[in-house]
Design a protein around this motif. Structure first.
Motif, PDB file in Angstrom:
ATOM      1  N   ASP A  73       0.816  -1.221   0.000  1.00 62.82           N
ATOM      2  CA  ASP A  73       0.000   0.000   0.000  1.00 62.82           C
ATOM      3  C   ASP A  73       0.843   1.262   0.000  1.00 62.82           C
ATOM      4  O   ASP A  73       0.333   2.368   0.241  1.00 62.82           O
ATOM      5  CB  ASP A  73      -0.997   0.007   1.156  1.00 62.82           C
ATOM      6  N   GLY A  74       2.139   1.113  -0.286  1.00 62.16           N
ATOM      7  CA  GLY A  74       2.994   2.262  -0.552  1.00 62.16           C
ATOM      8  C   GLY A  74       3.030   3.264   0.583  1.00 62.16           C
ATOM      9  O   GLY A  74       3.267   2.913   1.744  1.00 62.16           O
ATOM     10  N   THR A  75       2.793   4.524   0.253  1.00 61.39           N
ATOM     11  CA  THR A  75       2.840   5.587   1.255  1.00 61.39           C
ATOM     12  C   THR A  75       1.449   5.917   1.802  1.00 61.39           C
ATOM     13  O   THR A  75       1.290   6.913   2.512  1.00 61.39           O
ATOM     14  CB  THR A  75       3.461   6.858   0.663  1.00 61.39           C
ATOM     15  N   PHE A  76       0.463   5.080   1.499  1.00 62.76           N
ATOM     16  CA  PHE A  76      -0.905   5.369   1.950  1.00 62.76           C
ATOM     17  C   PHE A  76      -1.023   5.430   3.472  1.00 62.76           C
ATOM     18  O   PHE A  76      -1.751   6.282   3.988  1.00 62.76           O
ATOM     19  CB  PHE A  76      -1.857   4.338   1.362  1.00 62.76           C
ATOM     20  N   PRO A  77      -0.321   4.580   4.238  1.00 62.32           N
ATOM     21  CA  PRO A  77      -0.368   4.747   5.695  1.00 62.32           C
ATOM     22  C   PRO A  77       0.144   6.113   6.135  1.00 62.32           C
ATOM     23  O   PRO A  77      -0.444   6.749   7.024  1.00 62.32           O
ATOM     24  CB  PRO A  77       0.520   3.612   6.218  1.00 62.32           C
ATOM     25  N   ALA A  78       1.240   6.579   5.525  1.00 66.67           N
ATOM     26  CA  ALA A  78       1.780   7.891   5.892  1.00 66.67           C
ATOM     27  C   ALA A  78       0.819   9.009   5.509  1.00 66.67           C
ATOM     28  O   ALA A  78       0.669  10.000   6.235  1.00 66.67           O
ATOM     29  CB  ALA A  78       3.134   8.108   5.212  1.00 66.67           C
ATOM     30  N   TYR A  79       0.181   8.871   4.366  1.00 68.83           N
ATOM     31  CA  TYR A  79      -0.815   9.850   3.931  1.00 68.83           C
ATOM     32  C   TYR A  79      -1.922   9.978   4.971  1.00 68.83           C
ATOM     33  O   TYR A  79      -2.264  11.079   5.425  1.00 68.83           O
ATOM     34  CB  TYR A  79      -1.396   9.401   2.586  1.00 68.83           C
ATOM     35  N   ASN A  80      -2.494   8.853   5.362  1.00 68.02           N
ATOM     36  CA  ASN A  80      -3.576   8.887   6.339  1.00 68.02           C
ATOM     37  C   ASN A  80      -3.096   9.346   7.709  1.00 68.02           C
ATOM     38  O   ASN A  80      -3.786  10.113   8.390  1.00 68.02           O
ATOM     39  CB  ASN A  80      -4.218   7.503   6.442  1.00 68.02           C
ATOM     40  N   ALA A  81      -1.911   8.886   8.107  1.00 64.27           N
ATOM     41  CA  ALA A  81      -1.403   9.253   9.429  1.00 64.27           C
ATOM     42  C   ALA A  81      -1.245  10.756   9.561  1.00 64.27           C
ATOM     43  O   ALA A  81      -1.471  11.324  10.640  1.00 64.27           O
ATOM     44  CB  ALA A  81      -0.069   8.557   9.688  1.00 64.27           C
ATOM     45  N   ALA A  82      -0.856  11.425   8.471  1.00 65.56           N
ATOM     46  CA  ALA A  82      -0.732  12.883   8.514  1.00 65.56           C
ATOM     47  C   ALA A  82      -2.093  13.555   8.363  1.00 65.56           C
ATOM     48  O   ALA A  82      -2.536  14.324   9.223  1.00 65.56           O
ATOM     49  CB  ALA A  82       0.233  13.355   7.428  1.00 65.56           C
ATOM     50  N   GLN A  83      -2.787  13.262   7.273  1.00 61.51           N
ATOM     51  CA  GLN A  83      -3.993  14.021   6.965  1.00 61.51           C
ATOM     52  C   GLN A  83      -5.129  13.751   7.947  1.00 61.51           C
ATOM     53  O   GLN A  83      -5.860  14.668   8.322  1.00 61.51           O
ATOM     54  CB  GLN A  83      -4.438  13.712   5.541  1.00 61.51           C
ATOM     55  N   CYS A  84      -5.295  12.491   8.353  1.00 60.35           N
ATOM     56  CA  CYS A  84      -6.439  12.170   9.212  1.00 60.35           C
ATOM     57  C   CYS A  84      -6.286  12.715  10.622  1.00 60.35           C
ATOM     58  O   CYS A  84      -7.277  12.826  11.354  1.00 60.35           O
ATOM     59  CB  CYS A  84      -6.643  10.660   9.279  1.00 60.35           C
ATOM     60  N   THR A  85      -5.043  13.022  11.038  1.00 61.74           N
ATOM     61  CA  THR A  85      -4.824  13.460  12.415  1.00 61.74           C
ATOM     62  C   THR A  85      -4.443  14.925  12.549  1.00 61.74           C
ATOM     63  O   THR A  85      -4.302  15.415  13.667  1.00 61.74           O
ATOM     64  CB  THR A  85      -3.734  12.603  13.085  1.00 61.74           C
ATOM     65  N   GLU A  86      -4.273  15.624  11.424  1.00 61.25           N
ATOM     66  CA  GLU A  86      -3.877  17.033  11.515  1.00 61.25           C
ATOM     67  C   GLU A  86      -5.064  17.981  11.472  1.00 61.25           C
ATOM     68  O   GLU A  86      -4.897  19.186  11.664  1.00 61.25           O
ATOM     69  CB  GLU A  86      -2.885  17.353  10.396  1.00 61.25           C
ATOM     70  N   ASN A  87      -6.225  17.448  11.204  1.00 64.39           N
ATOM     71  CA  ASN A  87      -7.472  18.200  11.290  1.00 64.39           C
ATOM     72  C   ASN A  87      -8.543  17.280  11.857  1.00 64.39           C
ATOM     73  O   ASN A  87      -8.422  16.063  11.768  1.00 64.39           O
ATOM     74  CB  ASN A  87      -7.946  18.691   9.908  1.00 64.39           C
ATOM     75  N   ALA A  88      -9.583  17.860  12.408  1.00 69.32           N
ATOM     76  CA  ALA A  88     -10.741  17.082  12.818  1.00 69.32           C
ATOM     77  C   ALA A  88     -11.608  16.825  11.586  1.00 69.32           C
ATOM     78  O   ALA A  88     -12.119  17.763  10.971  1.00 69.32           O
ATOM     79  CB  ALA A  88     -11.525  17.835  13.886  1.00 69.32           C
TER      80      ALA A  88
END
Length: 550
Positions: free
Chosen positions: A361-376
């Protein structure tokens, strides 16, 4: 298999527990890290790169949680192309990031230095790195290695696939939490910015230079906010606005991708003698939807990639045209081959070139880890369904594709930060050089203006009518020479006001039907050959098939 309602309930409970226990965005980033605390050392060795033998590689230990700098460590993979200028003409390290979140920067030292005059290239130590949890850094986070395998459910909610996508997104968030709860809350942009300062310390440099594109502009501006006295020069290319939420940023993307798709259709219509897709944009867009409809009942073999090209894979093949219009001849050929020649080979080749997934799944975990937790993020599917339907009414090309790509944030087990991302003020920063195209679909134009407004020392260079995502290094002298002058001696455009300098766009590509190679007489397992003759297309890391910022 648990019901969808049960999965949602479990994920909501996990999110509530995370919120109560402090596993939320920013939990690891509030305290300043003492200089040198938890600091690893760099031991350089050859990367064994035959193309660029001078490249050196290393791993750097950094804290998982910068709030506990002496606690557990992870490793950051980095490389460098050392400066070769005389000692008195060297300008220190320049850290490089292409975006994502999570894309590898290891290709950048050789590539970017190779675009510059020798006196500038030789003056810097060019530093690439893989962000924490990605690529060659250790560990490499994988939540579901098969998440992007073909054939995926149809993106369009009219096709009755919403329950399948909700279950898929919720399951992905659960898989991430099950295996990586110790690291995911510490994979935000702030954590990555602190890793950059760990790299700086390990290099023994009092200040660093920085070039970042796409999400790299968020990373760079965050670093500048946290460590302004450690910045020497900074270039941000194709800019994420510093205040907009990630959810709202995606809506801007949907609308800009629609504009780029309309532009593609108008371009193809002018080339009806080549592609035979229609003489007006509406007819070309109808041809696109005709192919997508056909793939719902008769998907195309994705070989050499596994699986089938259905409507989801088809959409993924085409949205990349919003990043790079040099893909348009291949895209138009795929439609034309399918509709006018009953030939699916151009579509298969385009899919393999632009959209086929990698081994995991490539960088998808990093994508979600940043975007999903940096805003509500909104957590209510009914809200998403109604809100996204409004966007889809004006931007149907990309809205539901983008919605499902981001749907894991609906279930992410670590609560988003209600305060939003790091506030950028630019206090204490030296002059920063900004580049932005007006027609950029992935990081819309508003972001460049907003970043300039947030950084009082910045100079904004605008490519009026430009549409590349990451606009440097496409042979545009107006842009590239401005970048070169800044790196050479800090020179900046002289213009005042919001826009210090404007540059013209590159011409649209010449229409050409890109003929596939002959079909081999016997089946083999070698990858499909490129479309040939190839319309001129720069293929390097700046033109990712799946950019985290989509």
């Amino acid at each position: 298999m648990p019901s969808m309602r049960k999965v949602i309930a479990l994920l909501s409970a996990a999110a509530a527990v995370a919120a109560l226990t402090g596993a939320s965005a920013g939990a690891s980033t509030g305290a300043a890290v003492p200089e040198g605390a938890g600091q690893g050392k760099l031991v350089w060795s050859s990367c064994s790169d035959t193309t660029t033998p001078a490249l050196q590689c290393a791993l750097l230990d950094v804290p998982v949680d910068y709030g506990d700098p002496h606690g557990p460590k992870i490793k950051i993979k980095l490389n460098r192309l050392p400066a070769t200028a005389p000692e008195g003409k060297r300008q220190g390290p320049i850290l490089l990031n292409p975006g994502g979140p999570g894309d590898s920067g290891l290709w950048m030292p050789a590539y970017i230095s190779g675009q510059l005059p020798k006196d500038v290239a030789s003056a810097y130590d060019w530093i690439g790195f893989d962000p924490r949890g990605t690529n060659g850094s250790e560990p490499h986070v994988i939540c579901d290695a098969h998440y992007f395998d073909a054939e995926r459910p149809d993106y369009q909610v009219s096709q009755g696939t919403s329950k399948s996508w909700l279950k898929k997104a919720a399951g992905y968030a659960a898989d991430c939490a099950a295996n990586w709860s110790w690291l995911l809350p510490h994979m935000t942009t702030v954590d990555n910015a602190r890793d950059m300062d760990s790299i700086r310390r390990a290099l023994g440099a009092p200040k660093i230079n920085f070039y970042g594109g796409s999400w790299g502009t968020s990373l760079g501006s965050t670093y500048g906010q946290l460590f302004p006295t450690h910045v020497r020069r900074m270039v941000l290319d194709s800019i994420v606005g510093p205040t907009i939420s990630w959810y709202d940023h995606n809506i801007l993307q949907d609308k800009e991708h629609q504009r780029r798709f309309d532009a593609f259709a108008a371009w193809a219509a002018k080339a009806d003698s080549v592609y035979h897709l229609g003489t007006d944009a509406a007819t070309v867009e109808k041809a696109y939807h005709q192919v997508e409809t056909a793939l719902r009942t008769d998907p195309v073999d994705a070989a050499p990639a596994s699986g089938k090209i259905g409507p989801a894979e088809f959409e993924d093949t085409f949205y990349g045209g919003g990043y790079n219009f040099l893909r348009w001849p291949q895209m138009a050929t795929a439609l034309s081959g399918y509709l006018t020649r009953h030939d699916t080979r151009p579509l298969s080749i385009a899919y393999n070139r632009y959209a086929a997934p990698g081994a995991d799944d490539g960088t998808f975990p990093a994508y979600n880890a940043a975007q999903c937790t940096e805003n509500a993020w909104p957590r209510d599917w009914e809200f998403w369904k109604k809100d996204q339907a409004k966007v889809n009414a004006v931007a149907p090309f990309y809205t539901y594709n983008n919605m499902w790509y981001n749907a894991a944030c609906m279930f992410w087990p670590y609560q988003g930060n209600p305060a939003g991302r790091t506030k950028i003020t630019g206090k204490g920063l030296p002059p920063v050089l900004l580049f932005q195209a007006t027609e950029d679909a992935a990081t819309p134009y508003e972001g460049g203006l907003a970043m300039h407004d947030a950084l009082p020392t910045s100079k904004l260079v605008v490519q009026t009518g430009g549409s590349f995502h990451e606009i440097l290094f496409h042979g545009n002298a107006c842009l590239d020479d401005t970048f070169t002058a800044y790196l050479r001696d800090g020179s900046l455009p002289k213009g005042g006001g919001r826009i210090a300098k404007t540059c013209a766009p590159e011409p649209e590509p010449t229409p050409v039907y890109v003929t596939p190679p002959p079909t081999p007489a016997t089946k083999n397992t070698t990858p499909a050959a490129p479309l040939s003759p190839t319309a001129p297309e720069a293929v390097h890391g700046l033109f990712r098939t799946v950019d985290g910022l989509r």
